[in-house]
Design an enzyme around this catalytic site. Structure first.
Site, PDB file in Angstrom:
ATOM      1  N   PHE A  11      53.633  38.611  39.870  1.00 37.80           N
ATOM      2  CA  PHE A  11      53.669  40.030  39.514  1.00 37.80           C
ATOM      3  C   PHE A  11      52.303  40.494  38.969  1.00 37.80           C
ATOM      4  O   PHE A  11      51.683  41.398  39.544  1.00 37.80           O
ATOM      5  CB  PHE A  11      54.824  40.242  38.521  1.00 37.80           C
ATOM      6  CG  PHE A  11      54.659  41.416  37.625  1.00 37.80           C
ATOM      7  CD1 PHE A  11      54.568  42.702  38.153  1.00 37.80           C
ATOM      8  CD2 PHE A  11      54.595  41.244  36.248  1.00 37.80           C
ATOM      9  CE1 PHE A  11      54.408  43.799  37.321  1.00 37.80           C
ATOM     10  CE2 PHE A  11      54.446  42.329  35.417  1.00 37.80           C
ATOM     11  CZ  PHE A  11      54.339  43.613  35.948  1.00 37.80           C
ATOM     12  N   THR A  95      53.952  22.242  34.487  1.00 34.92           N
ATOM     13  CA  THR A  95      53.159  23.230  35.230  1.00 34.92           C
ATOM     14  C   THR A  95      52.123  23.869  34.313  1.00 34.92           C
ATOM     15  O   THR A  95      50.956  24.016  34.679  1.00 34.92           O
ATOM     16  CB  THR A  95      54.073  24.359  35.780  1.00 34.92           C
ATOM     17  OG1 THR A  95      55.101  23.769  36.525  1.00 34.92           O
ATOM     18  CG2 THR A  95      53.304  25.336  36.634  1.00 34.92           C
ATOM     19  N   TYR A 149      57.681  26.513  25.718  1.00 34.88           N
ATOM     20  CA  TYR A 149      56.780  27.429  26.425  1.00 34.88           C
ATOM     21  C   TYR A 149      55.615  27.807  25.514  1.00 34.88           C
ATOM     22  O   TYR A 149      54.446  27.697  25.890  1.00 34.88           O
ATOM     23  CB  TYR A 149      57.552  28.670  26.875  1.00 34.88           C
ATOM     24  CG  TYR A 149      56.692  29.668  27.607  1.00 34.88           C
ATOM     25  CD1 TYR A 149      56.242  29.410  28.891  1.00 34.88           C
ATOM     26  CD2 TYR A 149      56.314  30.866  26.996  1.00 34.88           C
ATOM     27  CE1 TYR A 149      55.451  30.322  29.559  1.00 34.88           C
ATOM     28  CE2 TYR A 149      55.523  31.787  27.661  1.00 34.88           C
ATOM     29  CZ  TYR A 149      55.093  31.509  28.944  1.00 34.88           C
ATOM     30  OH  TYR A 149      54.301  32.418  29.595  1.00 34.88           O
ATOM     31  N   LYS A 153      51.655  26.805  26.047  1.00 30.37           N
ATOM     32  CA  LYS A 153      50.592  27.813  26.107  1.00 30.37           C
ATOM     33  C   LYS A 153      49.563  27.574  25.003  1.00 30.37           C
ATOM     34  O   LYS A 153      48.368  27.797  25.189  1.00 30.37           O
ATOM     35  CB  LYS A 153      51.188  29.221  25.992  1.00 30.37           C
ATOM     36  CG  LYS A 153      51.875  29.670  27.264  1.00 30.37           C
ATOM     37  CD  LYS A 153      50.849  29.827  28.374  1.00 30.37           C
ATOM     38  CE  LYS A 153      51.411  30.439  29.618  1.00 30.37           C
ATOM     39  NZ  LYS A 153      50.392  30.617  30.670  1.00 30.37           N
TER      40      LYS A 153
END
Ligand code: UDP
Length: 327
Positions: A11, A95, A149, A153
């Site tokens: 996006f 990932t 998450y 990060k």
């Protein structure tokens, strides 16, 4: 200039690609379509300055070749969306950390600037509102997978800053707050596209928790122009920047607004977090960026209001529905 966008069919990546092409830059994207979509870049394929490779950034020889061709890299490839993070924590962690490692490891060989898209999630449950870039992180326990998450990060940020300090690789960290706009999908849990779809289909709008939690939504066009300005600034190197909007709206009021703007007769249904995500799920009550730092450097100010954003997203959703029905 020549740029590589990892996650360029996502996006935000696809909007960034579009904006860079408008600026007459040449761009390469790499995307494995895990959360991105070929439809997001369909309209760019005819531009001779647009090149795309559908492949994973873990294919390092390919990644190295792409990095070699460009002046700078926008690293956007990541696992995104709270739903995906809860359902696939292994993929999320691997990932996010492994992808950033691969990009930095290859960029340093050619000394190419890397702009990293991090997230406001790194502030976690901190409650010193608004969040300044040097605020403490306050994360929940490791048994609650949502925090993986934020943690992944944060590691990305540490690593990018370490590459700058130790190896003099120019890196820039951007912490994106809730970024929304056309082409965003509700598939990974994002609230606005979900509410719009629910309202258009006449289904109940699912407000999680009390609905008193708030978020600040920024239009993707504002966010993307900030990324483009930052990537070429020497003063941005080795720095962390919040990017987003600082105008809050509660999720309950957001649902009401979507209902009113779509003219939908859908009801609003309150769903407990345990049911919506998983038992013991912890949400942030408020998440507001302090934008002074980025404003000082590039004069950044979000230009679109929530009403303008919703109008744009609703008409996009209606157009896509019509074209899907016509297909
Ligand atoms: N949310 C909601 N209903 C939905 C999806 C999300 O009430 O169908 C809430 C979610 O719990 C959070 C807010 O909307 O409080 C924003 O969620 P999103 O996943 O868009 O972004 P987040 O800020 O959580 O990363």
């Amino acid at each position: 200039m020549k740029y590589l966008i990892t996650g360029g069919a996502g996006f935000i990546g696809s909007h960034l690609a579009e904006a860079l092409l408008k600026g007459d830059h040449e761009i390469w994207i790499i995307d494995d379509l895990s959360t991105g979509s070929i439809n997001n870049i369909e309209h760019l394929k005819t531009n001779p300055k647009f090149h795309y490779t559908i492949e994973s950034i873990f294919k390092e020889p390919l990644l190295a070749e792409l990095i070699d061709r460009v002046d700078a890299v926008f690293h956007l490839a990541a696992a995104v969306g709270v739903r995906l993070i809860i359902e696939s924590p292994v993929k999320t962690i691997e990932t996010n950390i492994g992808g950033t490692e691969a990009v930095l490891r290859n960029a340093v060989k050619k000394n190419k600037t890397v702009l990293i898209a991090s997230s406001s999630e790194v502030y976690g449950k901190g409650n010193h509102i608004p969040f300044t870039e040097d605020a403490d992180m306050l994360l929940g326990p490791t048994v609650k997978s949502r925090w993986s998450y934020a943690c992944s990060k944060a590691i990305d940020e540490f690593l990018a800053l370490a590459y700058w300090h130790e190896k003099k690789l120019p890196t820039i960290i951007t912490r994106l707050f809730n970024t929304v706009g056309p082409r965003q999908t509700g598939r990974y849990g994002m609230v606005i596209p979900r509410f719009i779809q629910q309202a258009l289909k006449g289904e109940s709008l699912t407000v999680y928790g009390s609905g008193k939690q708030s978020r600040c939504f920024a239009d993707v066009s504002d966010v993307v122009s900030a990324l483009i300005k930052l990537v070429n600034l020497d003063k941005a190197v080795g720095q962390v920047f919040n990017i987003g909007s600082n105008k809050e709206i509660t999720i309950e009021n957001l649902a009401r607004k979507v209902k009113q703007k779509t003219g939908s007769s859908s009801s609003i249904k309150y769903v407990p977090y345990d049911e919506a995500y998983q038992e013991g799920f912890e949400d942030m009550q408020r998440r507001v960026p302090d934008l002074a730092k980025i404003n000082k450097l590039i004069g950044y100010k979000p230009t679109k209001t929530i009403d303008q954003i919703l109008d744009g997203m609703i008409s996009y959703a209606k157009r896509s529905e019509v074209s899907l029905r016509g297909a």
